[in-house]
Design a protein around this motif. Structure first.
Motif, PDB file in Angstrom:
ATOM      1  N   TRP A 146       0.906  -1.247   0.024  1.00 18.33           N
ATOM      2  CA  TRP A 146      -0.086   0.151  -0.074  1.00 18.33           C
ATOM      3  C   TRP A 146       0.929   1.229   0.106  1.00 18.33           C
ATOM      4  O   TRP A 146       1.586   1.488   0.768  1.00 18.33           O
ATOM      5  CB  TRP A 146      -0.834  -0.147   1.118  1.00 18.33           C
ATOM      6  CG  TRP A 146      -2.058  -1.035   0.979  1.00 18.33           C
ATOM      7  CD1 TRP A 146      -2.036  -2.092   1.681  1.00 18.33           C
ATOM      8  CD2 TRP A 146      -3.346  -0.769   0.171  1.00 18.33           C
ATOM      9  NE1 TRP A 146      -3.293  -2.817   1.159  1.00 18.33           N
ATOM     10  CE2 TRP A 146      -3.969  -2.060   0.461  1.00 18.33           C
ATOM     11  CE3 TRP A 146      -3.675   0.282  -0.441  1.00 18.33           C
ATOM     12  CZ2 TRP A 146      -5.272  -2.121  -0.243  1.00 18.33           C
ATOM     13  CZ3 TRP A 146      -5.001  -0.004  -1.188  1.00 18.33           C
ATOM     14  CH2 TRP A 146      -5.746  -0.949  -0.907  1.00 18.33           C
ATOM     15  N   GLN A 147       0.639   2.156  -1.051  1.00 15.73           N
ATOM     16  CA  GLN A 147       1.476   3.465  -1.019  1.00 15.73           C
ATOM     17  C   GLN A 147       0.496   4.467  -1.392  1.00 15.73           C
ATOM     18  O   GLN A 147      -0.644   4.233  -2.049  1.00 15.73           O
ATOM     19  CB  GLN A 147       2.295   3.434  -2.123  1.00 15.73           C
ATOM     20  CG  GLN A 147       3.500   2.220  -2.029  1.00 15.73           C
ATOM     21  CD  GLN A 147       4.492   2.393  -3.136  1.00 15.73           C
ATOM     22  OE1 GLN A 147       4.241   2.411  -4.319  1.00 15.73           O
ATOM     23  NE2 GLN A 147       5.861   2.284  -2.761  1.00 15.73           N
ATOM     24  N   ALA A 148       0.908   5.651  -0.699  1.00 15.97           N
ATOM     25  CA  ALA A 148       0.085   6.966  -0.976  1.00 15.97           C
ATOM     26  C   ALA A 148       0.383   7.314  -2.357  1.00 15.97           C
ATOM     27  O   ALA A 148       1.409   7.328  -2.930  1.00 15.97           O
ATOM     28  CB  ALA A 148       0.554   7.928   0.010  1.00 15.97           C
ATOM     29  N   ILE A 149      -0.639   7.606  -3.186  1.00 12.46           N
ATOM     30  CA  ILE A 149      -0.693   8.105  -4.521  1.00 12.46           C
ATOM     31  C   ILE A 149      -0.958   9.488  -4.748  1.00 12.46           C
ATOM     32  O   ILE A 149      -0.630  10.252  -5.572  1.00 12.46           O
ATOM     33  CB  ILE A 149      -1.510   7.271  -5.434  1.00 12.46           C
ATOM     34  CG1 ILE A 149      -2.876   7.387  -5.234  1.00 12.46           C
ATOM     35  CG2 ILE A 149      -0.792   5.898  -5.440  1.00 12.46           C
ATOM     36  CD1 ILE A 149      -3.789   6.710  -6.353  1.00 12.46           C
ATOM     37  N   SER A 150      -1.648  10.327  -3.669  1.00 12.38           N
ATOM     38  CA  SER A 150      -1.970  11.540  -3.840  1.00 12.38           C
ATOM     39  C   SER A 150      -2.298  12.016  -2.445  1.00 12.38           C
ATOM     40  O   SER A 150      -2.961  11.136  -1.427  1.00 12.38           O
ATOM     41  CB  SER A 150      -2.950  12.120  -4.692  1.00 12.38           C
ATOM     42  OG  SER A 150      -4.151  11.563  -4.204  1.00 12.38           O
ATOM     43  N   GLY A 151      -2.316  13.313  -1.950  1.00 12.31           N
ATOM     44  CA  GLY A 151      -2.831  13.831  -0.833  1.00 12.31           C
ATOM     45  C   GLY A 151      -3.264  15.363  -1.109  1.00 12.31           C
ATOM     46  O   GLY A 151      -3.062  15.960  -1.929  1.00 12.31           O
ATOM     47  N   GLN A 152      -4.022  15.959  -0.037  1.00 12.64           N
ATOM     48  CA  GLN A 152      -4.301  17.203  -0.102  1.00 12.64           C
ATOM     49  C   GLN A 152      -4.643  17.687   1.429  1.00 12.64           C
ATOM     50  O   GLN A 152      -4.975  16.935   2.305  1.00 12.64           O
ATOM     51  CB  GLN A 152      -5.740  17.540  -0.811  1.00 12.64           C
ATOM     52  CG  GLN A 152      -6.149  18.763  -0.792  1.00 12.64           C
ATOM     53  CD  GLN A 152      -7.056  19.116  -1.624  1.00 12.64           C
ATOM     54  OE1 GLN A 152      -7.728  18.409  -2.451  1.00 12.64           O
ATOM     55  NE2 GLN A 152      -7.767  20.361  -1.558  1.00 12.64           N
ATOM     56  N   GLY A 153      -3.953  18.743   1.744  1.00  9.48           N
ATOM     57  CA  GLY A 153      -4.300  19.295   3.051  1.00  9.48           C
ATOM     58  C   GLY A 153      -5.089  20.554   2.927  1.00  9.48           C
ATOM     59  O   GLY A 153      -4.426  21.341   2.041  1.00  9.48           O
ATOM     60  N   THR A 154      -5.958  21.056   3.853  1.00  7.74           N
ATOM     61  CA  THR A 154      -6.546  22.235   4.032  1.00  7.74           C
ATOM     62  C   THR A 154      -6.586  22.617   5.425  1.00  7.74           C
ATOM     63  O   THR A 154      -7.018  22.160   6.405  1.00  7.74           O
ATOM     64  CB  THR A 154      -8.142  21.850   3.412  1.00  7.74           C
ATOM     65  OG1 THR A 154      -8.030  21.339   2.178  1.00  7.74           O
ATOM     66  CG2 THR A 154      -9.088  23.169   3.287  1.00  7.74           C
ATOM     67  N   LEU A 155      -6.336  24.012   5.278  1.00  6.27           N
ATOM     68  CA  LEU A 155      -6.268  24.614   6.681  1.00  6.27           C
ATOM     69  C   LEU A 155      -7.667  25.055   7.001  1.00  6.27           C
ATOM     70  O   LEU A 155      -8.479  25.200   6.077  1.00  6.27           O
ATOM     71  CB  LEU A 155      -5.763  26.174   6.542  1.00  6.27           C
ATOM     72  CG  LEU A 155      -4.121  25.925   6.425  1.00  6.27           C
ATOM     73  CD1 LEU A 155      -3.507  27.576   6.312  1.00  6.27           C
ATOM     74  CD2 LEU A 155      -3.429  25.322   7.525  1.00  6.27           C
ATOM     75  N   VAL A 156      -7.969  24.593   8.380  1.00  9.91           N
ATOM     76  CA  VAL A 156      -9.377  24.908   8.675  1.00  9.91           C
ATOM     77  C   VAL A 156      -9.331  25.636  10.133  1.00  9.91           C
ATOM     78  O   VAL A 156      -8.361  25.919  10.888  1.00  9.91           O
ATOM     79  CB  VAL A 156     -10.094  23.342   9.215  1.00  9.91           C
ATOM     80  CG1 VAL A 156     -10.184  22.549   8.129  1.00  9.91           C
ATOM     81  CG2 VAL A 156      -9.093  22.549  10.451  1.00  9.91           C
ATOM     82  N   GLN A 157     -10.461  26.251  10.237  1.00  8.10           N
ATOM     83  CA  GLN A 157     -10.445  27.149  11.403  1.00  8.10           C
ATOM     84  C   GLN A 157     -10.663  26.418  12.808  1.00  8.10           C
ATOM     85  O   GLN A 157     -10.925  25.350  12.777  1.00  8.10           O
ATOM     86  CB  GLN A 157     -11.994  27.831  11.384  1.00  8.10           C
ATOM     87  CG  GLN A 157     -12.168  28.743   9.955  1.00  8.10           C
ATOM     88  CD  GLN A 157     -10.934  29.698   9.950  1.00  8.10           C
ATOM     89  OE1 GLN A 157     -10.764  30.567  11.053  1.00  8.10           O
ATOM     90  NE2 GLN A 157     -10.402  30.045   8.878  1.00  8.10           N
ATOM     91  N   THR A 158     -10.331  27.068  13.803  1.00  5.69           N
ATOM     92  CA  THR A 158     -10.027  26.402  15.073  1.00  5.69           C
ATOM     93  C   THR A 158     -11.443  26.471  15.854  1.00  5.69           C
ATOM     94  O   THR A 158     -11.475  25.962  16.825  1.00  5.69           O
ATOM     95  CB  THR A 158      -9.035  27.048  15.713  1.00  5.69           C
ATOM     96  OG1 THR A 158      -9.364  28.552  16.140  1.00  5.69           O
ATOM     97  CG2 THR A 158      -7.668  26.887  15.222  1.00  5.69           C
ATOM     98  N   ARG A 159     -12.435  27.124  15.397  1.00 11.11           N
ATOM     99  CA  ARG A 159     -13.620  26.944  16.062  1.00 11.11           C
ATOM    100  C   ARG A 159     -14.526  25.863  15.814  1.00 11.11           C
ATOM    101  O   ARG A 159     -14.383  25.168  14.895  1.00 11.11           O
ATOM    102  CB  ARG A 159     -14.850  28.240  15.607  1.00 11.11           C
ATOM    103  CG  ARG A 159     -15.099  28.007  14.054  1.00 11.11           C
ATOM    104  CD  ARG A 159     -15.824  29.290  13.796  1.00 11.11           C
ATOM    105  NE  ARG A 159     -16.151  29.340  12.208  1.00 11.11           N
ATOM    106  CZ  ARG A 159     -17.345  28.760  11.583  1.00 11.11           C
ATOM    107  NH1 ARG A 159     -17.934  28.333  12.492  1.00 11.11           N
ATOM    108  NH2 ARG A 159     -17.188  28.839  10.431  1.00 11.11           N
ATOM    109  N   PHE A 160     -15.208  25.248  17.007  1.00  9.73           N
ATOM    110  CA  PHE A 160     -16.114  24.055  16.740  1.00  9.73           C
ATOM    111  C   PHE A 160     -17.304  24.315  15.797  1.00  9.73           C
ATOM    112  O   PHE A 160     -17.844  25.250  15.951  1.00  9.73           O
ATOM    113  CB  PHE A 160     -16.561  23.888  18.366  1.00  9.73           C
ATOM    114  CG  PHE A 160     -17.394  22.609  18.594  1.00  9.73           C
ATOM    115  CD1 PHE A 160     -16.475  21.165  18.178  1.00  9.73           C
ATOM    116  CD2 PHE A 160     -18.426  22.491  18.658  1.00  9.73           C
ATOM    117  CE1 PHE A 160     -17.055  19.931  18.480  1.00  9.73           C
ATOM    118  CE2 PHE A 160     -19.220  21.345  18.495  1.00  9.73           C
ATOM    119  CZ  PHE A 160     -18.527  19.944  18.634  1.00  9.73           C
ATOM    120  N   VAL A 161     -17.314  23.440  15.201  1.00 12.73           N
ATOM    121  CA  VAL A 161     -18.637  23.518  14.094  1.00 12.73           C
ATOM    122  C   VAL A 161     -20.007  22.472  14.507  1.00 12.73           C
ATOM    123  O   VAL A 161     -20.660  22.433  13.704  1.00 12.73           O
ATOM    124  CB  VAL A 161     -18.117  23.317  12.736  1.00 12.73           C
ATOM    125  CG1 VAL A 161     -17.154  24.218  12.468  1.00 12.73           C
ATOM    126  CG2 VAL A 161     -17.652  21.875  12.679  1.00 12.73           C
ATOM    127  N   GLY A 162     -19.553  21.507  15.276  1.00 13.65           N
ATOM    128  CA  GLY A 162     -21.063  20.688  15.645  1.00 13.65           C
ATOM    129  C   GLY A 162     -20.656  19.442  16.307  1.00 13.65           C
ATOM    130  O   GLY A 162     -19.384  19.049  16.504  1.00 13.65           O
TER     131      GLY A 162
END
Length: 163
Positions: A146-162
């Motif tokens: 098993w190998q990683a073929i792609s990835g993506q990171g997204t910055l998210v806000q620090t506030r609680f959403v649910g």
């Protein structure tokens, strides 16, 4: 009625055939249950977080496919070599998985994906601070590994959403 009789005449030789062919053997599933698959990829994700902090280049070289690409939280597109350099030279102090209730996991045959949220403590000139990243990794089984073929990171806000 003539059409039905013609159809039966055409199909009759198929029914008369005594030779039965065996179905091709089915591949043994990689994991016994979906929970086993999930546990494997959760463990692989935990290994990656430790490798970031310990700057373990061998882990990334072994677990990222040659064709690996990652879109960073800052909108850069890294190939395997560039991503390894980013991970080795990042200001990471700690990396931890948080909010597992929002994780998404999918597995089918020789493909899998795992999305989760990371809390990353970083060193900055102003001192230590935290960033939160929603991270997607896509895996493929290549040559039995098993190998990683792609990835993506997204910055998210620090506030609680649910809940």
């Amino acid at each position: 009625m003539k059409n039905v009789a013609s159809l039966l005449v055409c199909l009759l030789p198929l029914c008369a055939c005594d030779k039965k062919e065996e179905a091709a053997p089915q591949a043994t599933p990689e994991f016994a249950t979906p929970a086993d698959a999930r546990a494997y990829f959760d463990d692989l994700d935990a290994q990656q977080m430790r490798a970031m902090v310990s700057r373990d280049s061998a882990f990334f070289a072994r677990h990222y496919a040659p064709s690996y690409y990652n879109c960073t939280p800052y909108g850069e597109l890294n190939n395997k070599a560039a991503e390894i350099q980013t991970l080795l030279h990042g200001p990471w102090v700690t990396v931890e998985h948080i909010a597992p209730q929002f994780d998404i996991f999918a597995y089918s045959g020789n493909m899998a994906s795992l999305t989760g949220t990371k809390r990353i403590k970083i060193r900055t000139p102003a001192g230590e601070s935290f960033i939160y990243v929603r991270r997607l990794a896509v895996f493929q089984k290549i040559d039995g590994q098993w190998q990683a073929i792609s990835g993506q990171g997204t910055l998210v806000q620090t506030r609680f959403v649910g809940q």
